[in-house]
Design a protein around this motif. Structure first.
Motif, mmCIF file in Angstrom:
data_model
loop_
_atom_site.group_PDB
_atom_site.id
_atom_site.type_symbol
_atom_site.label_atom_id
_atom_site.label_comp_id
_atom_site.label_asym_id
_atom_site.label_seq_id
_atom_site.Cartn_x
_atom_site.Cartn_y
_atom_site.Cartn_z
ATOM 1 N N GLU A 159 0.831 -1.210 0.000
ATOM 2 C CA GLU A 159 0.000 0.000 0.000
ATOM 3 C C GLU A 159 0.866 1.260 0.000
ATOM 4 O O GLU A 159 1.411 1.642 1.040
ATOM 5 C CB GLU A 159 -0.903 -0.019 1.250
ATOM 6 N N PRO A 160 1.013 1.923 -1.161
ATOM 7 C CA PRO A 160 1.748 3.191 -1.146
ATOM 8 C C PRO A 160 0.950 4.251 -0.394
ATOM 9 O O PRO A 160 -0.278 4.290 -0.485
ATOM 10 C CB PRO A 160 1.860 3.560 -2.632
ATOM 11 N N LEU A 161 1.637 5.109 0.381
ATOM 12 C CA LEU A 161 0.930 6.073 1.247
ATOM 13 C C LEU A 161 1.324 7.512 0.918
ATOM 14 O O LEU A 161 2.489 7.789 0.573
ATOM 15 C CB LEU A 161 1.280 5.796 2.711
ATOM 16 N N ALA A 162 0.348 8.425 1.093
ATOM 17 C CA ALA A 162 0.631 9.855 0.966
ATOM 18 C C ALA A 162 1.373 10.303 2.227
ATOM 19 O O ALA A 162 1.256 9.665 3.289
ATOM 20 C CB ALA A 162 -0.677 10.624 0.832
ATOM 21 N N ILE A 163 2.096 11.438 2.133
ATOM 22 C CA ILE A 163 2.855 11.930 3.298
ATOM 23 C C ILE A 163 1.912 12.178 4.478
ATOM 24 O O ILE A 163 2.227 11.859 5.629
ATOM 25 C CB ILE A 163 3.634 13.209 2.937
ATOM 26 N N SER A 164 0.701 12.695 4.181
ATOM 27 C CA SER A 164 -0.237 12.979 5.278
ATOM 28 C C SER A 164 -0.645 11.689 5.995
ATOM 29 O O SER A 164 -0.763 11.657 7.232
ATOM 30 C CB SER A 164 -1.480 13.694 4.731
ATOM 31 N N GLU A 165 -0.811 10.606 5.233
ATOM 32 C CA GLU A 165 -1.193 9.332 5.863
ATOM 33 C C GLU A 165 -0.033 8.787 6.700
ATOM 34 O O GLU A 165 -0.242 8.255 7.805
ATOM 35 C CB GLU A 165 -1.565 8.297 4.803
ATOM 36 N N ILE A 166 1.187 8.914 6.168
ATOM 37 C CA ILE A 166 2.351 8.423 6.922
ATOM 38 C C ILE A 166 2.465 9.203 8.240
ATOM 39 O O ILE A 166 2.667 8.621 9.317
ATOM 40 C CB ILE A 166 3.655 8.562 6.086
ATOM 41 N N ALA A 202 2.719 14.264 18.608
ATOM 42 C CA ALA A 202 2.749 14.968 17.324
ATOM 43 C C ALA A 202 4.113 14.802 16.646
ATOM 44 O O ALA A 202 5.159 14.892 17.299
ATOM 45 C CB ALA A 202 2.456 16.437 17.558
ATOM 46 N N VAL A 203 4.072 14.500 15.358
ATOM 47 C CA VAL A 203 5.324 14.420 14.580
ATOM 48 C C VAL A 203 5.235 15.488 13.500
ATOM 49 O O VAL A 203 4.264 15.509 12.744
ATOM 50 C CB VAL A 203 5.466 13.028 13.898
ATOM 51 N N PRO A 204 6.208 16.399 13.424
ATOM 52 C CA PRO A 204 6.104 17.432 12.394
ATOM 53 C C PRO A 204 6.193 16.826 10.994
ATOM 54 O O PRO A 204 7.124 16.044 10.731
ATOM 55 C CB PRO A 204 7.306 18.345 12.655
ATOM 56 N N PRO A 205 5.223 17.143 10.107
ATOM 57 C CA PRO A 205 5.271 16.586 8.746
ATOM 58 C C PRO A 205 6.597 16.888 8.056
ATOM 59 O O PRO A 205 7.065 16.107 7.233
ATOM 60 C CB PRO A 205 4.107 17.277 8.029
ATOM 61 N N SER A 206 7.255 18.016 8.452
ATOM 62 C CA SER A 206 8.523 18.358 7.787
ATOM 63 C C SER A 206 9.598 17.298 8.075
ATOM 64 O O SER A 206 10.416 16.980 7.228
ATOM 65 C CB SER A 206 8.994 19.735 8.239
ATOM 66 N N SER A 207 9.580 16.689 9.308
ATOM 67 C CA SER A 207 10.588 15.645 9.601
ATOM 68 C C SER A 207 10.324 14.432 8.718
ATOM 69 O O SER A 207 11.254 13.781 8.231
ATOM 70 C CB SER A 207 10.525 15.152 11.039
ATOM 71 N N TYR A 227 12.908 13.062 5.856
ATOM 72 C CA TYR A 227 13.454 11.697 5.934
ATOM 73 C C TYR A 227 13.157 10.925 4.639
ATOM 74 O O TYR A 227 14.030 10.249 4.093
ATOM 75 C CB TYR A 227 12.881 10.937 7.145
ATOM 76 N N LEU A 228 11.919 11.084 4.148
ATOM 77 C CA LEU A 228 11.549 10.372 2.914
ATOM 78 C C LEU A 228 12.410 10.861 1.752
ATOM 79 O O LEU A 228 12.955 10.069 0.979
ATOM 80 C CB LEU A 228 10.057 10.594 2.589
ATOM 81 N N ALA A 229 12.554 12.202 1.652
ATOM 82 C CA ALA A 229 13.310 12.770 0.526
ATOM 83 C C ALA A 229 14.768 12.307 0.581
ATOM 84 O O ALA A 229 15.345 11.915 -0.439
ATOM 85 C CB ALA A 229 13.228 14.291 0.559
ATOM 86 N N ALA A 230 15.347 12.290 1.784
ATOM 87 C CA ALA A 230 16.761 11.940 1.903
ATOM 88 C C ALA A 230 17.006 10.458 1.578
ATOM 89 O O ALA A 230 18.116 10.081 1.210
ATOM 90 C CB ALA A 230 17.252 12.250 3.313
#
Ligand SMILES: C[S@@+](CC[C@H](N)C(=O)[O-])C[C@H]1O[C@@H](n2cnc3c(N)ncnc32)[C@H](O)[C@@H]1O
Length: 359
Positions: free
Chosen positions: A20-27, A38-43, A47-50
């Motif tokens: 199941e591929p997930l959108a960043i918001s779902e992750i 709370a986890v900041p979406p920017s982290s 991490y995904l981009a890197a």
């Protein structure tokens, strides 16, 4: 929050259902639920981009999946080929963007002919879309699917099937990648319309000149009354539709960046041509790979070779059957991937690719 904690949460979330591929918001949501904070979406985003493409794949619709998510499907490696047992639509959803250099495939046409019901009728030997052509010269012929029995609804289904297929294949193709798809004169216009509507460019057709047993019949049950009439011409050719994902810039620029955009010449003085004389698949190949739609190696090697202009890249057959495209790719020294949904044909492909490629 510590970076290692976020990383472990992301890997847990992505690994829980690798299909199941997930959108960043779902992750982000799922990580927050798992960590209870709370986890900041920017982290998450950084991490995904890197770690893309090493650990993650950005899928066709911009979602993320584990980079080896396709490997979660049962698969086997034979030489430079990998064959997956999966529904091609599920596989394409997980495949990395811009990763495929060419597609050579012979898809299901009636959509119904490879359904469990029709395959059962084929095994029993009567009824359904498969018809047994008359034996002659003492030779027993293989069954053929009868496309004239398709209803308007099934034709519309065919269009929607190839449109959905075109929309999924488009993002995973490299710019300039070619698709060569077996078709037939009764349905090729429907498939062409769907592929064009998916944004692919028409590049022509390759005609496989082959004597078939399709058409050429007298009016059924009235043969004596109309002995000089044929209902349809006896088909002596098979169209293979040639499409391309648009190039980035000129063909030369695209070749430089992606290794795709043109076709490989037969030799420097001889371009690849669009009419190829071919025989029906011979008995030896059919004994190795008894699939009802087996294509001959001589033809497959010629077309597969032509699809990689610089001889590098990966050829995909998303409807691999017994693996004749992959066997041809192995023979000409290309990397290839096949996807086959039917477990019996998948097992057949595993055993046939190597012996077919050695012929
Ligand atoms: C026309 S046959 C291809 C035969 C192949 N040319 C060969 O030489 O063996 C089409 C194949 O696609 C498979 N198929 C049908 N729908 C599929 C899907 N959604 N995903 C993957 N394979 C599928 C069928 O089981 C069948 O083996």
């Amino acid at each position: 929050m510590e970076r290692g904690v976020v990383r472990d949460a992301i890997l847990d979330v992505m690994g829980s259902d690798p299909f199941e591929p997930l959108a960043i918001s779902e992750i982000t949501d799922r990580c927050q639920t798992a960590l209870g904070s709370a986890v900041p979406p920017s982290s998450i985003r950084s991490y995904l981009a890197a770690n893309t493409p090493k650990v993650f794949t950005r899928t066709a619709n911009g979602h993320y999946a584990l980079a080896n998510a396709c490997d979660s499907f049962d698969h086997a490696v034979i030489g430079a080929s990998t064959i997956y047992c999966a529904d091609a639509f599920d596989w394409m959803r997980l495949a990395p963007r811009n990763s495929i250099s060419a597609v050579v495939t012979d898809p299901p046409y009636g959509l119904v002919e490879y359904s469990e019901k029709e395959k059962e009728k084929l095994r029993i030997g009567h009824g359904g879309v498969w018809r047994l052509p008359p034996s002659f010269d003492g030779c027993k012929r293989s069954p053929l699917p009868r496309f004239t029995v398709l209803t308007d609804e099934q034709r519309d289904g065919l269009y929607r099937f190839f449109l959905a297929w075109g929309n999924l294949i488009y993002p995973i193709l490299k710019p300039g990648a070619h698709i060569l798809m077996a078709s037939n004169p009764l349905l090729s216009h429907i498939v062409s319309r769907a592929l064009e509507d998916a944004g692919l460019e028409r590049r022509g057709e390759v005609i496989r000149l082959v004597q078939t047993l399709r058409g050429g019949d007298k009016p059924k049950n009235h043969e004596k009354e109309y002995p000089d009439v044929t209902v349809m011409p006896r088909s002596q050719w098979e169209p293979w539709l040639l499409y391309r994902k648009p190039c980035e810039g000129t063909v030369a620029e695209n070749l430089r960046k992606w290794g795709t955009g043109g076709l490989r010449r037969i030799d420097r003085d001889k371009p690849f041509g669009d009419v190829i004389k071919s025989s029906p698949t011979n008995a030896r190949e059919k004994r190795i790979a008894p699939h009802p739609s087996l294509k001959p190696q001589s033809f497959m090697r010629e077309v597969v070779r032509a699809m990689l202009p610089l001889g590098n890249g990966t050829v995909l057959d998303p409807f691999a059957g017994s693996g004749s495209t992959l066997a041809a790719a192995n023979h000409v020294g290309y990397e290839s991937i096949g996807v086959e949904m039917d477990r019996g044909y998948f097992e057949l492909a595993k055993n046939s690719i190597d012996p077919l490629s050695r012929l």
